[in-house]
Design an enzyme around this catalytic site. Structure first.
Site, PDB file in Angstrom:
ATOM      1  N   SER A 298       0.854  -1.192   0.000  1.00 36.65           N
ATOM      2  CA  SER A 298       0.000   0.000   0.000  1.00 36.65           C
ATOM      3  C   SER A 298       0.883   1.233   0.000  1.00 36.65           C
ATOM      4  CB  SER A 298      -0.901   0.009   1.241  1.00 36.65           C
ATOM      5  OG  SER A 298      -0.124   0.236   2.401  1.00 36.65           O
ATOM      6  N   CYS A 305      -1.362   3.558  16.399  1.00 32.97           N
ATOM      7  CA  CYS A 305      -0.507   2.628  17.142  1.00 32.97           C
ATOM      8  C   CYS A 305       0.831   2.309  16.490  1.00 32.97           C
ATOM      9  CB  CYS A 305      -1.260   1.322  17.392  1.00 32.97           C
ATOM     10  SG  CYS A 305      -2.667   1.484  18.504  1.00 32.97           S
TER      11      CYS A 305
END
Length: 502
Positions: A298, A305
């Protein structure tokens, strides 16, 4: 010793299935939790405690926050957090055994067990700036518990924190608590993935409970385990020492992010050689030692996080005088940033080496689908680069609030940047509106509605400037299908079709 099946309660994991404490160390008398207080009504505390209330009808759960607007939203029909399944859970138990309140003191006084689920952002100044976690909210919450509590409390560290934070909390509580009030500290890290948080809570892979290896510590762990045992199989409730529990959370996120950066690094090689990163990740994922999860290339990972926890691990390693370890984990984050820069450069080079005055339709602003969370979203960084190149941006996201988009895109400390921002960025109400008159579409979030099976890309093509480009940063589109319509399609981890060997 009694058999596992005959034990009435306790933090019990069968000895044959556990690698931590032996069974008899936690098969001890312990308190039954009847009332729970959660400090913090955010992305972790809200969903987690809502599910606890839903699955534990005999436990009264009160979620408190000083932010009245947030609590009002939790008590309304328009929840402050979008998460599939959350609304149904909240509305089914709200007002029965789930309550949202700003009355922090009363909730603390009445609770048997208190979750500390407050924000732990990365420090923006001082020692550890840009890496270390800012524990100011955790300390403030801990001091307030000590000030208000009038009886024994089990205090559970739910926020993601550095190792040994529980020790600091314990010192604060013991130094400031009222006479006769004892505090037992537990670590109970969350392992939720936004977009699937409710599903993760309903059927967790494991529940970790860290405690001191003392009779009181083990009894406190057993009390919390009983709460989870209302729906989680005993064998999936793992008890361990506090420091192992704290580090396990950081380690899990670091390893997941490492996999994403690894496949993203390979995507660059795929683009240069003609290999297809989806085919490579599929082949690699068939290896049972590796598996297929988190091998989707991606434009880069985001969320609250991954980056924060890795940088926390970097700072921890440096603090422990482990520079090689720190540099290893730092490269995971650097690769993530490199992927965004590389994707931007590909867009610029494809659009004839200039974005000046060109309209880019950016589809997606949340860091991933099925959430309204924008923290560390790749879209924020990409739009920043596009603005620097003097592009015009038309943005659409189906869930993110317009106010949140402006907040994320405004440069902190620059008073009139919002004015300049709104000259370059337009927030639209649909993908079709965003694409109208655009030179290119940039897919930043993998929302299902952006797929070529959902959107009418022939209709979109007709409204765009030609040549019409699509840059798929999430690998959700059928490249050949869109090429047949007339689009010039550029995908992460794939070379241009005209440069392939087909």
């Amino acid at each position: 010793m009694a058999s596992v099946d005959s034990l009435p309660s306790g933090a019990v994991t069968p000895a044959s299935e556990r690698l931590s404490r032996p069974l008899d160390s936690i098969d001890i008398p312990h308190k039954q939790v009847k009332k729970i207080c959660c400090l913090g009504a955010g992305y972790v505390g809200g969903p987690t405690c809502a599910v606890i209330a839903y699955k534990s009808p005999n436990v009264i759960v009160t979620i408190v926050d000083l932010n009245k607007a947030r609590i009002d939203a939790w008590n309304s029909d328009d929840l402050p957090i979008y998460e599939p399944g959350l609304e149904e859970v909240v509305k089914s138990v709200r007002g029965k055994n789930l309550f949202f309140s700003t009355d922090v003191d009363t909730a603390i006084k009445e609770a048997d067990l208190i979750f500390v689920s407050v924000n732990t952002p990365t420090k923006k100044s001082g020692i550890g700036k840009g890496y270390a976690a800012d524990l100011g909210y955790v300390e403030s919450a801990t001091r307030h518990i000590a000030k208000v509590a009038e009886s024994d409390k089990i205090v559970v560290e739910k926020s993601t924190v550095p190792c040994r934070t529980a020790q600091s909390m314990r010192k604060i509580l013991e130094s400031n608590g009222k006479p006769g009030a004892r505090f037992d500290i537990l670590s109970n890290p969350e392992f939720l993935a936004e977009g699937t948080a409710i599903r993760d809570l309903f059927a967790p892979d494991r529940v970790l409970i860290g405690s001191l290896d003392t009779p009181n510590g083990r009894a406190a762990a057993a009390s919390l385990a009983d709460v989870y045992a209302n729906w989680v199989p005993r064998k999936q409730v793992i008890t361990m020492n506090l420091w192992s529990s704290e580090l396990s959370k950081l380690a899990a996120n670091a390893l997941l992010a490492q996999r994403i950066s690894s496949i993203n690094a390979l995507s660059a090689i795929c683009e240069a050689t003609g290999a297809d990163v989806d085919e490579v990740s599929y082949a690699v994922g068939l290896d049972s030692r590796i598996g297929p999860k988190f091998l989707k290339a991606s434009v880069g990972f985001g969320g609250s996080c991954f980056q924060k926890d890795i940088l926390n691990l970097v700072y921890l390693s440096e603090s422990l005088h482990l520079p090689d370890v720190a540099e290893y984990w730092r490269q995971v984050v650097e690769m993530n940033e490199s992927q965004k820069r590389r994707f931007t450069q590909r867009i610029i080079s494809s659009l004839f080496n200039t974005l000046t005055g060109k309209r880019l339709a950016v589809l997606g602003f949340a860091f991933k689908k099925d959430t309204g969370d924008t923290r560390e979203s790749a879209a924020i960084t990409l739009i920043k680069y596009f603005r620097q190149e003097q592009a015009k941006i038309a943005l659409y996201d189906p869930k993110v609030e317009e106010s949140q988009i402006w907040f994320d895109l405004a440069e902190p400390g620059v008073v009139d940047d919002v004015t300049a921002l709104k000259k370059q960025v337009t927030i639209t109400s649909s993908a079709y509106e965003a694409a109208a008159g655009a030179d290119a579409i940039v897919i930043c979030t993998e929302w299902d509605e952006f797929r070529d099976t959902k959107l009418d890309y022939e209709k979109i093509y007709a409204t765009m400037n030609k040549p019409a480009f699509i840059f798929d940063g999430r690998l959700i589109l059928n490249q050949k299908k869109l090429e047949k319509i007339g689009f010039k399609v550029e995908c992460i981890g794939r070379s241009r079709l005209e440069e392939s060997f087909e």
